[in-house]
Every structure is written in structure tokens, then in C-alpha cells.
Scaffold this active site. Structure first.
Site, PDB file in Angstrom:
ATOM      1  N   ALA A  76       0.846  -1.206   0.000  1.00 12.91           N
ATOM      2  CA  ALA A  76       0.000   0.000   0.000  1.00 12.91           C
ATOM      3  C   ALA A  76       0.873   1.245   0.000  1.00 12.91           C
ATOM      4  O   ALA A  76       0.551   2.245  -0.650  1.00 12.91           O
ATOM      5  CB  ALA A  76      -0.914  -0.013   1.221  1.00 12.91           C
TER       6      ALA A  76
ATOM      7  N   TRP B 269       2.123   1.722  -3.408  1.00 12.88           N
ATOM      8  CA  TRP B 269       1.021   2.163  -4.276  1.00 12.88           C
ATOM      9  C   TRP B 269       0.945   3.688  -4.295  1.00 12.88           C
ATOM     10  O   TRP B 269       0.611   4.296  -5.309  1.00 12.88           O
ATOM     11  CB  TRP B 269      -0.302   1.579  -3.753  1.00 12.88           C
ATOM     12  CG  TRP B 269      -1.510   2.040  -4.512  1.00 12.88           C
ATOM     13  CD1 TRP B 269      -2.075   1.450  -5.615  1.00 12.88           C
ATOM     14  CD2 TRP B 269      -2.325   3.195  -4.235  1.00 12.88           C
ATOM     15  NE1 TRP B 269      -3.177   2.159  -6.037  1.00 12.88           N
ATOM     16  CE2 TRP B 269      -3.344   3.242  -5.200  1.00 12.88           C
ATOM     17  CE3 TRP B 269      -2.287   4.188  -3.264  1.00 12.88           C
ATOM     18  CZ2 TRP B 269      -4.321   4.235  -5.222  1.00 12.88           C
ATOM     19  CZ3 TRP B 269      -3.252   5.183  -3.291  1.00 12.88           C
ATOM     20  CH2 TRP B 269      -4.255   5.196  -4.262  1.00 12.88           C
ATOM     21  N   HIS B 270       1.269   4.310  -3.132  1.00 13.52           N
ATOM     22  CA  HIS B 270       1.148   5.757  -3.051  1.00 13.52           C
ATOM     23  C   HIS B 270       2.185   6.480  -3.902  1.00 13.52           C
ATOM     24  O   HIS B 270       1.964   7.625  -4.300  1.00 13.52           O
ATOM     25  CB  HIS B 270       1.266   6.219  -1.600  1.00 13.52           C
ATOM     26  CG  HIS B 270      -0.003   6.035  -0.834  1.00 13.52           C
ATOM     27  ND1 HIS B 270      -0.385   4.831  -0.300  1.00 13.52           N
ATOM     28  CD2 HIS B 270      -1.013   6.890  -0.538  1.00 13.52           C
ATOM     29  CE1 HIS B 270      -1.547   4.963   0.297  1.00 13.52           C
ATOM     30  NE2 HIS B 270      -1.960   6.194   0.169  1.00 13.52           N
ATOM     31  N   GLY B 271       3.312   5.869  -4.136  1.00  6.25           N
ATOM     32  CA  GLY B 271       4.287   6.555  -4.968  1.00  6.25           C
ATOM     33  C   GLY B 271       5.587   5.805  -5.035  1.00  6.25           C
ATOM     34  O   GLY B 271       5.899   4.976  -4.179  1.00  6.25           O
TER      35      GLY B 271
ATOM     36  N   PHE C 191      -0.849  10.274  -6.949  1.00  4.13           N
ATOM     37  CA  PHE C 191      -0.751   8.823  -6.768  1.00  4.13           C
ATOM     38  C   PHE C 191      -1.554   8.106  -7.839  1.00  4.13           C
ATOM     39  O   PHE C 191      -1.639   6.950  -7.917  1.00  4.13           O
ATOM     40  CB  PHE C 191      -1.236   8.419  -5.379  1.00  4.13           C
ATOM     41  CG  PHE C 191      -0.584   9.232  -4.272  1.00  4.13           C
ATOM     42  CD1 PHE C 191       0.765   9.563  -4.368  1.00  4.13           C
ATOM     43  CD2 PHE C 191      -1.291   9.686  -3.186  1.00  4.13           C
ATOM     44  CE1 PHE C 191       1.374  10.333  -3.383  1.00  4.13           C
ATOM     45  CE2 PHE C 191      -0.689  10.445  -2.190  1.00  4.13           C
ATOM     46  CZ  PHE C 191       0.639  10.775  -2.296  1.00  4.13           C
TER      47      PHE C 191
END
Lengths: 349, 490
Positions: free
Chosen positions: B329, B332-334, B490
């Protein structure tokens, strides 16, 4: 109750909420009438601003400029501020030296007013006034029209600038914006409410004696330019599209007015396009539209007796001398000042 | 197109008017076309990607239906295509930088392949939304759809396209497929939600965002200044992201479609697990269903059943699965190490909370007086996480963590206090709303009321007044510095 009647009531309730969203803010007008400070005065740029309390014109600056009677006056924003060391430049040119009117975060409206009110209308006659700018800034009249900066260089009425801004803000978006502003007068509310919000936490943060100076200390000692970390991406937005149509932008820019004042007073003006942050392997990329814009700008300025100098592609200003965004390193300031002096014989003749 | 723009206002008015004038099939065609106009407004080439994603997922789901023997192959094809596109556009430079750095450490100086590609905004969101469709078809939770228009409208549904909430095929597709009826009560609730969303974004998030940006632009902020900036960022990211979700829900409700609530007052959480049940709910449940549960079950199957360190196998499986899920996760944000650290931090928090909970199970009692302390404690832990999230420079992060409150100057203390109170002042409406809901008041973001016997006059008057006050607040207090929605990155 019949279904159609219920439906009607539901629609009326929806309409009431929509109307509430549109009509309740009109109450700001009444609030303004009750709360507006008595010293609120019509703005010097009424086409884009409602009456408000303004900061006073900086007559001290005029007095010190008169006293110094410099041969050169330099005007610009932090691009010039990080590049030029006025003291060092004064030593290089000798005579009455140079004065800098640099204001971080300023734009062409500020530069024009500083030139008009602090120099020409104040009776100063330096040999050359130099303006520093980036790319299309000179013709982007709405770029950084910040009252806090403009107040210090604006007289109570600035009809020429107001006309230019009004002409620039003629598009559908600005018309709508202006209509909403006039209807709700929200900028008048903002003018007295925002300072209250900004100042309120001061009372909770410092002892009574320190409150008066806390905001100044925060601005001048904590968040100084020197205290910032290098940010390569800072303020790097490249212009494009209509922003680069020189012929279209010129009539609604302050440029013709600066040249008119120059010709009327006999004070020569020079324009220095500072180089944006170069790429690792060469100068900053320029779109064909930007090249065409700069070509037309140069031709226009030179045909009107002004001096134009372009830093773009200068091998003496590689990427390594840059700090954050388009600012150069503090250590390079004197070197840039010398480059500026050496590469502009026409200005310093 | 961005929500807070004249372009969108005009688009929305024209779109809603046309939408309700059409029959259901026409509405869906318009929904797809409008979503593509919305998405391709600035960069039309983005449309190629979303169209490709749609074509692959539509085809893969249909393939599973028509060739059941090859279901798994179709699933992996879709997963590889979706994650391949996402990985390429989002992580290529990150991967190349890190490979070059590792090679450099080994003495090989390889020039990095430079790829100057704009990250297509919303790609992380619509990729996950699209993946939920193929995975749910594979798991037979939902049937494969025959209509490319409906699947296309589901993946590109413009209100939630750029920053969520990430909708599931099982929730959104049936709404797109059935006939919709305009509901004046829902539109009324939606109008209020839109006003609240824009207020949160333009007044709260953008004003406190300026404080956070100023602090994180400093080379060496002192302890109190730094943590005031972290506090401001905590408010900014919540106000900003939840504002987008509210606006998305408001816009969707005007189209007769309900989107799930993505935030449930997360700063009232008393522990890490509760925080993630309240924060970015659509993403956390996505990870829970499609990554955490399968991983945790798999770990659980392989672990011996006996207890280790007085902790049962299920808790170990939960902890392992949770850390892996939160790492993913975070990524996933960056494409940046600070997001990985942030994810790992939350994974460890969740695992620790579970392990401590398992050890203390027998002694657990409800102590109501502890709740405010638990909320404050969780807020502090969350804030530490926001420091990892916001600080992209790892050297700076190490420096920040080494700061001492006792080495701060008087001006540093005062500046920190000033910035903290200023952020608090701007965010008062946010706290008031959370408190109001806590005390039993109706949440502005509650489910839209589609049917009501009759509008209650005083409720309508209160809604009209509140909507007007919010609009007045936006006009007067809107930040002059307009910041992009954080989650657009994102």
C-alpha cells in the site's frame, strides 16, 4: 397528500437549498457595512479590487533613492535578488553606483509602478533602469498582482495600470469572477477578516511583550530565502499556448507604458532575460513558440530604443551554479554580478 | 479537468441536463463519453491508456466466461496488463534510479535511462477499480458483462476517476446497469456535500497546506516548527483527500449513483486497525480483500498450529500478511522510499496492535475514560507516519527524527506554536463536524436520502443556510495559493 404534491415539495426543497447557496453569501454585504474599517478606501486598481485598507506608499524609498542619486537602478523579483549584489556592482561601475528595487514574488505591475513612482515621477534621472525578468513575465500583466507588494509603490490612483489590468481581465473567466466579486463583495470581507485570522494565533503563541514582533520575526528570521532547502522543481512552470502570443499580449501589458515613460523622461531602460534553470546537458529547453516570443520581444524593445540582453544559453551559467528552481547559489552572486557588468557594455557605457 | 474550475462547472451543468434528458442506454453512452472528455481534457493521450485497460479487462472477463477452462490464464493476462501499465508509468524511473544506484555501489557506473513521461493522473485508482472487476469475475462474485459501454463507464466513471473512492464492480456496475431516477432529496444532500467538499479543499486544505509546504521547504526546521508543519500536513491530507471523496460522491449523487463513503472521521480512531477502517476505506478494503486475506490465509496454512511466544498461528499470519500488505500500500502511493517506510510503519503498528491485543485478550475491559487518551495517542502515531509520508528526502527524515525539543530556540518554540494554532484555527470546522457526529448529529457525508415522505421545513432551512454559509466561507477564506489535490500524484 398526493404523489405529485410530494414531488413538488421535494423539488421546492432542492431549489431552496440551491438558492440558499447563492443568496446567503449576499449577507456578506451587510456584514461589510457593519464591520468594514472606516479607513477602507477605493483601490487604485478598482477593475480587479474592491475598497480596502491599503499599506502606505513607501516614501522613505523615494527619499533614500533621491539622496543616493544612483546612476543605475535595477528592478526585479527574487531572480534578480539572488543574482545581483548591488554593493559589488556599485564598486565595479564606480560613480554613484547602483540601487536595487528587488521585491521577491513581484511581477510586471510592481516593476512598472516602481519605475513610474519611485524613479520617474520622483524626479530621478539615472542613466539606465534595468528590468530583470523570466521568459514571458513582462507581458503577463496579471502575474503576481499582490496588494501587499503593490501598495508600497502605488499612488492612490493608478488609472493607467487599472486600464491595462481591466483590458487583460476581459475574458469570460475574469468577467464572471468580477461579477461574483461585485455581487458578494467577498474581497472586502476578506480584507478585514484575514488579518484577524493571521494575527489571532499570535496571542496564543507568545508572551505579551513578544507579540508585536512575532510575525516579523517569523517572516524575517525563520522563513528567509537562505533558510530554504534547494528545490529543483520550484517555480519552474513553463509557459505555453496563448501565454506566448506576443502580439496579442503586448497591448494589454505594461511594456508600452514603461517605454513611453522612458522616452518622455530620457531615462534609458534595459531588459535582462535571466536564464531559467538549464538542463544537465545544456541550456534550458525552449519551445519554438517561446523562441518566437523572445524574438518579437527583442525586436520590439530594440526598435523602441531599449536595450535587451538574453542570458539564455550563457555557458558561464551552467546548472552547477543554480540553487533552487531558477535561483542561483548565493556563492555565485558576485560572479553573476561581474558577468552582468562585463557582458552588458551597452548598459554600462 | 479539475473540480474547482470554471471548465468543470460548465461541464457539469451541461452534462447533468443532458444526462437526465436521456434514457438509460443513452445515459451510459453519455457517461462514458463525458468521462473520456473529463479525463482527456488536458492530456488527450491519457485516453489511450484507459481505453487499453478497459479493452483488456473487458476482454479478459468475457474470456473467462466463454472459456472457463482458461479462467486463470485470462486472470493473469489482465493482472499482468494492468500492473504492467501501472508499473511502467509509475515505477520505471524509481526502478531505474535504484538499479543504477546499486550498480554504482558495485563500481559500475551505468547511465540511467531517462524517461520523461507524465504520470497519468488517476492511473492508480482506475487500475485498481478495473482489477476488482476481473478478479471478482474470476472469483464468480459478479458475472462478466457483455456491454463494453457499461464496463467502460464503470472504469472511467468521472466523479471518482482521478482520486477515488475506488469502487467495486459488485457495487458500481449494477447501478450503471439499472434504470436511474432523479431524486430531489438526494440532490439536496449532494448539494450540501459538494459545498462541504469544496470548503474543505479550498479553505481548510489549501490554507493549512501552505503552512506545511513552508515548513517542509526549510533546510533545518527546529523541533516545534517541524511538528507544527507535520500537524498542518495531517490536517491538509485529510481535508484534501476527504474533500475529493465528498465532491465525487456529491457529483455522482446528482447522476443518481451512490459512491461509498471513503472517510469516517479517521482522527477519532482509538487504534491502528480502527484508523484503517476509517481512512481511505475503499483502498484499505481493496487491499484487505485482494491482497491481505489471500496472503494471510496462505501464511496461516503453512504455519504449524502451535503457539510461539504465547501467540497463536492466526495472529502471526495476520501480522505477516499485514506488514506485506501495508508495504505494498505504501508503494502504491508513490515510487519513493518514504512511502515504503510509511507503509512498513503502519504495517508494524497494525501487527503490534494485533499481537498486544492477542496477549491481553483475557484482561480486556471497556474503559470509556481511556478513549480520549487512545484517540490522542493514535493521532500522535498517525502524525509520526505523516512525517514519513511527507518527507521525501531520507537524509532530512533522519535529521528530523533526531531533533530534540530541548534544543529549540525561543523563536523556534513561538513559531511552532503560532503555526500550530493557525492550522488549528483553519481546521476548526473539521473538528466541529467530527465532534458533532460523535455526539450523534447527522454526518454531512452520510448516505444520500433517496426517498423521503416529505421534506421537513426546518431541516431544509438549515441545509439552505449551511450551504450558503459554506459558499460564503469559500468566497472569503479561499486560499490564494491553489494546491492540487494531493492524491492526484498517486
Amino acid at each position: 397528500m398526493s404523489e405529485s404534491r410530494v414531488r413538488l415539495r421535494r423539488s421546492a426543497a432542492l431549489l431552496a437549498v440551491l438558492l440558499g447557496a447563492v443568496l446567503v453569501p449576499l449577507g456578506l454585504r451587510a456584514v461589510n457595512r457593519a464591520v468594514r474599517p472606516p479607513d477602507a478606501a477605493p483601490s487604485y486598481i478598482p477593475s480587479i479590487e474592491s475598497p480596502r485598507v491599503r499599506a502606505p506608499f513607501d516614501s522613505d524609498a523615494v527619499a533614500s533613492l533621491r539622496e543616493a542619486a544612483n546612476d543605475y537602478i535595477l528592478i526585479g523579483d527574487s531572480m534578480a535578488g539572488t543574482r545581483i549584489d548591488p554593493g559589488h556592482l556599485s564598486r565595479l561601475i564606480g560613480g554613484h553606483g547602483a540601487a536595487a528595487l528587488f521585491h521577491p514574488g513581484s511581477g510586471p505591475a510592481y516593476w512598472y509602478l516602481a519605475f513610474k513612482n519611485l524613479v520617474i515621477n520622483a524626479g530621478l534621472r539615472p542613466r539606465v533602469v534595468v528590468f530583470f525578468f523570466r521568459d514571458e513575465n513582462l507581458t503577463d500583466t496579471l502575474f503576481r498582482v499582490y496588494p501587499s507588494a503593490l501598495d508600497r509603490v502605488a499612488k492612490n490612483q493608478e488609472p493607467v495600470l487599472d486600464e491595462i489590468l481591466a483590458a487583460r481581465a476581459r475574458g469570460a473567466f475574469y468577467r464572471l469572477h468580477g461579477a461574483i466579486r461585485r455581487a458578494y463583495q467577498y474581497d472586502q470581507t476578506r480584507a478585514w477578516l484575514e488579518p484577524i485570522i493571521i494575527r489571532a494565533p499570535v496571542a496564543w503563541s507568545a508572551a505579551r511583550r513578544a507579540r508585536k514582533t512575532l510575525l516579523d520575526a517569523i517572516n524575517n528570521e525563520v522563513f528567509t530565502l537562505e533558510a530554504l532547502r534547494p528545490m529543483a522543481a520550484a517555480d519552474m512552470a513553463a509557459p505555453g499556448g496563448e501565454a506566448l502570443d506576443f502580439d496579442r499580449l503586448l497591448p494589454t501589458s505594461v511594456l508600452p507604458e514603461i517605454l513611453r515613460l522612458s522616452q518622455r523622461s530620457g531615462v534609458r531602460v534595459a531588459f535582462v532575460r535571466v536564464q531559467r534553470r538549464p538542463a544537465a546537458d545544456g541550456p534550458a529547453p525552449q519551445s519554438p513558440a517561446l523562441q518566437e516570443y523572445v524574438r518579437k520581444l527583442r525586436a520590439y524593445l530594440e526598435s523602441n530604443g531599449a536595450i535587451f540582453h538574453d542570458d539564455w544559453g550563457d555557458p558561464d551559467q551552467p546548472l552547477s551554479v543554480y540553487e533552487d528552481g531558477d535561483h542561483v547559489k548565493k556563492a555565485f552572486r558576485q560572479a553573476y554580478t561581474e558577468l552582468f557588468f562585463r557582458k552588458n557594455p551597452e548598459i554600462f557605457r | 479537468m479539475i473540480f474547482a474550475s470554471l471548465d468543470f462547472a460548465i461541464f457539469m451543468v451541461v452534462f447533468v441536463a443532458a444526462y437526465w434528458a436521456l434514457p438509460r442506454r443513452g445515459q451510459n453512452v453519455l457517461l462514458l463519453a463525458g468521462s473520456y472528455v473529463f479525463y482527456g481534457w488536458v492530456h488527450p493521450w491519457f485516453l489511450v491508456l484507459i481505453a487499453a485497460t478497459t479493452a483488456v479487462d473487458y476482454g479478459a472477463a468475457l474470456g473467462m466466461d466463454l472459456r472457463p477452462a482458461r479462467r486463470k490464464a485470462f486472470l493473469w493476462l489482465a493482472v499482468a496488463a494492468n500492473l504492467g501499465l501501472l508499473g511502467f508509468f509509475k515505477y520505471f524511473n524509481f526502478f531505474a534510479d535504484n538499479v543504477a544506484a546499486v550498480l554504482a555501489m558495485a563500481g559500475w557506473h551505468v547511465p540511467k535511462p531517462a524517461l520523461h513521461v507524465v504520470l497519468p493522473v488517476g492511473i492508480s485508482f482506475y487500475t485498481f477499480q478495473a482489477l476488482s472487476y476481473v478478479i471478482d469475475v474470476y472469483w464468480r462474485r459478479t458475472p462478466a458483462r457483455r456491454s463494453l459501454i457499461d464496463v467502460g463507464a464503470f472504469i472511467a466513471f468521472f466523479p471518482s476517476l482521478l482520486a477515488g473512492p475506488i469502487m467495486r464492480a459488485t457495487t458500481l456496475l449494477p447501478q450503471i446497469e439499472r434504470a436511474r431516477r432523479f431524486s430531489a432529496p438526494a440532490a439536496r444532500d449532494a448539494t450540501l456535500l459538494l459545498a462541504w467538499g469544496f470548503f474543505k479543499k479550498l479553505v481548510i486544505a489549501d490554507n493549512v497546506g501552505v503552512i506545511a509546504n513552508k515548513v517542509f521547504a526549510l533546510q533545518s526546521p527546529e523541533f516545534y516548527v517541524l511538528w507544527a508543519g507535520v500537524f498542518a500536513f495531517g490536517i491538509q491530507i485529510y481535508a484534501d483527500f476527504s474533500a475529493y471523496a465528498d465532491i465525487a460522491r456529491g457529483v455522482a449523487a446528482w447522476l443518481g449513483i451512490d459512491l461509498i463513503k471513503n472517510f469516517e472521521h479517521p482522527y477519532l480512531a482509538k487504534g491502528p486497525a480502527e484508523f484503517w477502517r476509517r481512512w481511505n476505506i475503499s483502498l484499505s478494503t481493496w487491499f484487505r480483500d485482494y491482497l491481505f486475506l489471500p496472503v494471510a490465509y496462505r501464511i496461516s496454512d503453512r504455519l504449524p498450529p502451535e503457539r510461539r511466544l504465547r501467540i497463536d498461528a492466526a495472529t502471526w499470519a495476520y501480522s505477516g500478511g499485514m506488514i506485506l500488505t501495508m508495504l505494498t500500500a505504501g508503494l502504491w502511493h508513490g515510487a519513493s522510499w518514504n512511502f515504503v517506510i510509511w507503509g512498513a510503519y503502519h504495517g508494524v503498528l497494525l501487527a503490534l496492535a494485533r499481537i498486544v491485543g492477542a496477549m491481553r485478550k483475557r484482561r480486556r475491559r471497556t474503559r470509556r475514560w481511556l478513549a480520549p487518551l487512545q484517540i490522542a495517542g493514535m493521532f500522535l502515531l498517525t502524525s509520526l507516519g505523516w512525517l514519513f509520508f511527507r518527507e521525501t528526502d531520507l537524509a532530512q527524515l533522519v535529521r528530523h527524527l533526531g531533533l530534540s525539543p530541548f534544543e529549540s530556540t525561543v523563536l523556534g518554540r513561538r513559531t511552532g506554536a503560532y503555526l500550530f494554532f493557525l492550522a488549528l484555527l483553519y481546521s476548526i470546522p473539521l473538528w466541529v463536524q467530527s465532534l458533532w457526529v460523535q455526539l450523534g448529529g447527522r454526518d454531512l457525508g452520510a448516505a444520500m436520502v433517496r426517498e423521503e415522505a416529505q421534506p421537513v421545513p426546518w431541516v431544509v432551512a438549515a441545509q439552505a443556510l449551511l450551504a450558503g454559509l459554506l459558499v460564503a466561507g469559500i468566497l472569503v477564506l479561499r486560499s490564494t495559493t491553489s494546491l492540487d489535490f494531493i492524491y492526484f500524484r498517486f
